[in-house]
Design an enzyme around this catalytic site. Structure first.
Site, PDB file in Angstrom:
ATOM      1  CE1 TYR A 190    -138.146  18.213  60.906  1.00 52.41           C
ATOM      2  CE2 TYR A 190    -136.181  18.965  61.480  1.00 52.41           C
ATOM      3  CZ  TYR A 190    -137.346  19.242  61.352  1.00 52.41           C
ATOM      4  OH  TYR A 190    -138.128  20.309  61.907  1.00 52.41           O
ATOM      5  CD  GLU A 212    -141.214  20.142  61.773  1.00 45.65           C
ATOM      6  OE1 GLU A 212    -140.705  20.753  62.358  1.00 45.65           O
ATOM      7  OE2 GLU A 212    -142.108  19.544  61.049  1.00 45.65           O
TER       8      GLU A 212
END
Length: 379
Positions: free
Chosen positions: A101, A189
C-alpha cells in the site's frame, strides 16, 4: 470530490505510473467487444464511488473471455452499498508475488503532505492502522523540497528490502507526489501496489479525492465529476449560498455560523441523538435562504425531525421566522420542527412563530432534547 478508479488510473498514466492496460465498459456488449482484443485473464471491476467492492463481489478474476463476459453481466446492475454498478473496468490481470500500500494525504497536524506506505496492501488500510499501526510507515514531506530521491529510496527499502526494487518504487513514489500536488488532491492511493514474480511493480488500483476549493483551477479534474445524490445536494446548497454536508443521522440541523453548527451537532450527540447534516445558512438576513435550506433538509429521506438553532447577530431572527413560514407554506412538510431563536429581533421572530403553532424553546439543550423526542416519535 471523488472520482472512479478508472479516472484515477487515467491520471496515473498521464504522470507515468505503471498501470496495466484496461478498458471501461458500460454494457455486456462492450465487454464482448473489449475481450476480442484482450488476453484471456482479466479482472472485472465494478466502478462505484465507494470502498469495499471486492468484499461485495464487485471485483472478479476471469480466466477466459467467456467467463469475463459472464462475470460482467453479473456485476453490472449490482447494488454495492447503495450504489448501482453502471460500468465495469476490464483490466489485464497480473501475477502477484506481494501486495503493498502507498498513499498520500494532507496531514493537518504536521502541516504537510504525508506519505504512508505498508507491506500490508490489498486490504482496507484503516483496519491495518487500527489493529497493527506499526506496519504503516509514515513520512512527512517538506513542501519546500518535495520528496527527495534518497527519501523515496529509504521508503522503498522499508517495503521491499532490495536496492533495485527500492529504486523502482522510489520513482513511483515521486511521480505520485508530483500528481498529488499538481492536481490539488487530498488523497492519492495505490492499493495494492504489486510486485510480480518477474520483479516488475504495477499500480493495479487507484483512488483519488480532490480539494473542492481548488476545482476552479482544475477544469480537467472538474470534468471528471460524477456527483452522487449527496454531492448534488452539497453543490446545490453551495449555489444557494449555504454550507451543507450530509451525515448519517436523522435530525436535520439548520444553523447560522459554522461554530454554532458544530456546537449544535455536539449537543444532539450529547443527549443521545444523531445529526443528519451540517447546514450553515450564513450571516444573511434573506428569508429565501431558509426556504432553500428547508428544501435541502426535507429532501433527505433519513431526516425525522428538524432542529433550527439561530443566534441573531447579522442575521435577524424575524427574517428567519418569516423565511421558515414561507418555506413551510411552499413545501407542506410533515417533518416535525423545533426552533430556538436568540439575539437580534429574537422576540419578534418567536412571536411570529408562535402564531403558527411551531414548538419554540429558549436554550440549545432544550432544542436538542425536543428534536430527539420528535425524531423518535417518527420511527
Amino acid at each position: 470530490m471523488k472520482i472512479h478508479e478508472y479516472q484515477a488510473k487515467e491520471i496515473f498514466k498521464k504522470y507515468g505510473l505503471p498501470v496495466p492496460d484496461d478498458v471501461l465498459c458500460h454494457s455486456v456488449k462492450e465487454v464482448e467487444k473489449a475481450m476480442a482484443k484482450k488476453k484471456d485473464r482479466v479482472v472485472v471491476k465494478a466502478q462505484v464511488l465507494v470502498g469495499g467492492r471486492g468484499k461485495a463481489g464487485g471485483v472478479k478474476l476471469a480466466k477466459t473471455k467467456e467467463e469475463a463476459v459472464e462475470l460482467a453481466g453479473q456485476i453490472l446492475g449490482m447494488d454495492i452499498k447503495g450504489y448501482k454498478v453502471e460500468k465495469v473496468l476490464i483490466a489485464d490481470a497480473v501475477d502477484i508475488e506481494k501486495e503493498f500500500y502507498v498513499g498520500l494525504i494532507n496531514d493537518r497536524n504536521s502541516k504537510s503532505v504525508t506519505l504512508m506506505a505498508s507491506a500490508e496492501g490489498g486490504v482496507e488500510i484503516e483496519e491495518v492502522a487500527k489493529t497493527h499501526p506499526e506496519l504503516i510507515h509514515k513520512f512527512n514531506i517538506d513542501p519546500l523540497t518535495g520528496l527527495l530521491d534518497f527519501q523515496a529510496r529509504n521508503i522503498g527499502m522499508k517495503l521491499f528490502g532490495d536496492v533495485k526494487l527500492a529504486r523502482k518504487a522510489a520513482v513511483i513514489f515521486q511521480k505520485l507526489y508530483k500528481l498529488f500536488v499538481e492536481t490539488d488532491a487530498t488523497i492519492a492511493e495505490i492499493n495494492p501496489l504489486v510486485l510480480t514474480p518477474d520483479k516488475k511493480i504495477w499500480a493495479i488500483d487507484g483512488k483519488m479525492n480532490f480539494d473542492e476549493n481548488a476545482l476552479y483551477r482544475q477544469p480537467g479534474i472538474l470534468a471528471m465529476r460524477e456527483a452522487d445524490e449527496d454531492e448534488l445536494k452539497e453543490i446545490d446548497a453551495k449555489e444557494h449560498g449555504l454550507s451543507y454536508v450530509k451525515l448519517d443521522g436523522d435530525i436535520g440541523c439548520m444553523v447560522n455560523g459554522a461554530g454554532l453548527a458544530m456546537a449544535t451537532m455536539d449537543m444532539i450527540k450529547l443527549y443521545g441523538g444523531s445529526p443528519a447534516n451540517f447546514l450553515d445558512i450564513g450571516g444573511s438576513s434573506n428569508p429565501q435562504k431558509v426556504v432553500d435550506a428547508m428544501n435541502i433538509l426535507i429532501s433527505d429521506r433519513n431526516v425525522k425531525a428538524v432542529m433550527i438553532n439561530i443566534f441573531g447577530g447579522i442575521t435577524r431572527c424575524d427574517d428567519v421566522a418569516r423565511g421558515l413560514i414561507e418555506a413551510l407554506d411552499i413545501i407542506h412538510a410533515d417533518i416535525p420542527i423545533v426552533v430556538r431563536l436568540s439575539g437580534t429581533n429574537a422576540e419578534k421572530g418567536l412571536a411570529i412563530l408562535k402564531k403558527t403553532g411551531l414548538p419554540t424553546v429558549e436554550t440549545m439543550s432544550e432544542a436538542a432534547k425536543v428534536a430527539i423526542e420528535l425524531s423518535q416519535e417518527q420511527k
